[in-house]
Motif scaffolding. Structure first.
Motif, short mmCIF file in Angstrom:
data_model
loop_
_atom_site.label_atom_id
_atom_site.label_comp_id
_atom_site.label_asym_id
_atom_site.label_seq_id
_atom_site.Cartn_x
_atom_site.Cartn_y
_atom_site.Cartn_z
N ALA A 198 0.91 -1.15 -0.05
CA ALA A 198 -0.14 0.10 -0.05
C ALA A 198 0.93 1.24 -0.12
O ALA A 198 0.39 2.13 -0.69
N SER A 199 2.00 1.19 0.70
CA SER A 199 2.85 2.58 0.67
C SER A 199 3.23 2.74 -0.65
O SER A 199 3.28 3.97 -0.95
N TYR A 200 3.73 1.95 -1.41
CA TYR A 200 4.24 2.01 -3.06
C TYR A 200 2.91 2.55 -3.76
O TYR A 200 3.19 3.50 -4.48
N VAL A 201 1.84 2.12 -3.51
CA VAL A 201 0.76 2.50 -4.24
C VAL A 201 0.37 3.78 -4.05
O VAL A 201 -0.17 4.73 -4.81
N GLU A 202 0.32 4.25 -2.71
CA GLU A 202 -0.18 5.60 -2.08
C GLU A 202 0.69 6.62 -2.79
O GLU A 202 0.41 7.84 -3.22
N GLU A 203 2.03 6.23 -2.86
CA GLU A 203 3.15 7.23 -3.52
C GLU A 203 3.19 7.24 -4.75
O GLU A 203 2.97 8.62 -5.39
#
Length: 321
Positions: free
Chosen positions: A88-93
């Motif tokens: 999720a952190s990669y998708v958010e960024e």
């Protein structure tokens, strides 16, 4: 599943994109786990054989693949197996904030947790994560004879490895079992030996994965997922991620999808149109991983056979039916 409007658009993209765009090389990322490697070849072979573009493969960890997709230079254009919320952190960024990476519309369902051979569950009553957090479990899972048990939490670089490192701490397991990380292939070689000798072993597991067809294993029970008790901070979000994370509940059911660089919309619009629609059935991917990893079939040949036998599925990805 596919609409007529998409089919019209996809066909128009494939016919009008122009020779230069249609032939620009697509670099497909290849994370280390088997399902991702097979998905990379499925994507690559479709782009090569059905869209006529050159394809290359680039092994890499999640952070490297997402940063490369963000750069849009063609170093790596595709992540074939994005697990949410693990990534999720990669998708958010990159997807939500920067808008440089896109996700496919299709997805499959994944599940994650800990597994142990069924004989450990039946003979020793190891069925819950709380059974691992006891003095009784310590000698049962002591594979190296140092007096403390071990629990494999995954390979270095996997987002799920970080999640399960936090779980082992917060469930109280690490008092009795030492969390270990090593390459999946190395661990599974040890797992084979342990199961043949009916020794104690407990490990991170997920589906789709060939382990469920290869061995009689039991997924260990965890409390039902509760978002209020599941606070995971990944290393790319905060250097102090481990201390700031807290998990005392099971994982949510995962959504697994494909990510690709937004630069492909101009550099290879035919590939981008395909990647928007690609999706995979979890059972089919499990079967393919079994054939490749357990039966030892060549990966490219196995994928080519599957694509040939499932032309209607591929046509759907390409908007042709």
């Amino acid at each position: 599943m596919k609409t007529a409007s998409f089919a019209t658009t996809a066909l128009a993209v494939l016919s009008l994109a122009g020779p230069a765009a249609a032939q620009e090389k697509v670099m497909v990322g290849e994370p280390s786990w088997p399902g991702a490697r097979i998905m990379s070849r499925i994507i690559g072979q479709v782009i090569e054989t059905r869209l006529g573009s050159e394809v290359g493969y680039a092994p890499g960890a999640n952070a490297v693949i997402f940063a490369s997709m963000d750069g849009g230079r063609g170093d790596i254009d595709v992540h074939p197996d994005v697990w949410l919320p693990n990534h999720a952190s990669y998708v958010e960024e990159y997807v939500e904030e920067k808008g440089s990476v896109a996700l496919s519309a299709g997805s499959y369902e994944g599940r994650t947790g800990f597994c142990t051979p069924t004989y450990m569950a039946e003979t020793h009553g190891i069925t819950s994560v709380y059974d691992l957090a006891t003095p009784v479990a310590q000698p049962l899972f002591d594979g190296d004879g140092d007096g403390k048990g071990e629990i494999w939490i995954g390979a270095t670089g996997w987002a799920s490895t970080n999640v399960h490192k936090v779980k082992v701490r917060d469930y109280g397991i690490e008092t009795f079992l030492e969390p270990t990380t090593e390459d999946e292939a190395v661990f599974y070689a040890r797992l084979k030996d342990a199961i043949e000798r009916e020794e104690g072993v407990v490990f991170y597991c997920y589906s789709p994965h060939y382990v469920h067809a290869l061995y009689d294993v039991t997924m260990i029970e965890e409390p039902a997922h509760d978002p209020a008790q599941y606070d995971m901070v990944q290393p790319d979000q905060d250097a102090d991620w481990f201390n700031k994370s807290s998990i005392t509940t099971g994982d949510p059911v995962k959504t697994v999808t494909v990510a690709y660089s937004g630069s492909l919309e101009e550099r290879n619009p035919g590939a981008a149109a395909f990647l928007r629609q690609v999706e995979m059935e979890a059972d089919a991917l499990s079967e393919l991983t079994y054939e490749v990893i357990v039966e030892g079939r060549d990966m490219d040949a196995t994928v080519a056979d599957w694509l040939a036998a499932n032309g209607d599925v591929v046509d759907g990805w390409l908007g042709l039916n």
